[in-house]
Design an enzyme around this catalytic site. Sequence first.
Site: not given
Ligand code: GLV
Length: 315
Positions: A153-155, A230, A232, A256, A261, A279, A281
């Site tokens: 996806g975007r990330i 990065i 879940r 991360d 958590e 976490h 990110g």
């Molecule tokens: C952070 O974990 C998000 O989903 O933006």
Amino acid sequence: MKHTVLVMGNYLQPAEMQALEESFDTIHLWKEKDPEAVLQARRNDIQGIASVHSVPVSRTLIEALPNLEIISQFAVGYDNIDLVAAKERGIAVTNTPDVLTDDTADTGMALLLAVSRRVCEGDMYVRVGKWLNGNMPLGWSPKGKVAGIVGMGRIGQSVARKCEAFGMKIMYQGPRKKEDVPYVYEPDVQKLAENADYLILTCPGGAATRHLVNADVLKALGPKGFLINIARGSVVDEDALITALIDKTILGAGLDVYPDEPRVREELIKMDNVVLLPHIGSATHETRKMMGELVVNNLRAHFAGGPLLTPVKAA
Ligand code: GLV
């Protein structure tokens, strides 16, 4: 009269919190000594929720609020929200995509470089004076290695571009091949791991990806492989990961995100072949401001009857 918004956590920066409070009557649930009693007393008033990925918006909560119209999430991921329950009631859900893409991808690259080049160990090496007695062990070069990206996806695409800039080759896994990306698609995550030096997780959390990375995938990644997460914590079988790190089934990990958590397993904390982040990110001043503005502006748009800025399509 102002609409009432339930704020689930303390994550908005002061300017965005002020904007929220100017536009809405707010209930700051995380500040309440007895949140259950407050929910019970105000259940009919609440028309919006400002939520965050770390606090569940469960079916029970949704069903307890008869006048709820919108859930405005401060995160791109929304696996904490019961989307089925929201959809059944026709409740809109929004998130904060795009604005956090590059910072989140940068966090992945920071972890990749930190584990490969022993950045955290090196920092400690200098601080405790070990350098005076000799040089530190060598690290590993990412150049020429294969980044196996789970989720394009975007990330994932941003991570891919950054990995290319470091001279890496890119392969990816996801539910389907993307026609608009130039990288090699491998639908099977175990086969992706077999080919990858770095398995980089950027996919959504939730039932569809739970424990996608298990003992077999880690074995396939192998003793020269690194895992970077990065996405879940739920995407990785954490027991299998800890065993793989202890047994040297894989070389190291940069994490991360975690399943529980903010608690992080003691075994991981003791290891020097992992780099652990809390976490972060999207945690920059710039991005968190834009995320906060989206949370407030989605709520404003909804109650003004206008189109939502960033609706979650599945909702
Ligand atoms: C952070 O974990 C998000 O989903 O933006």
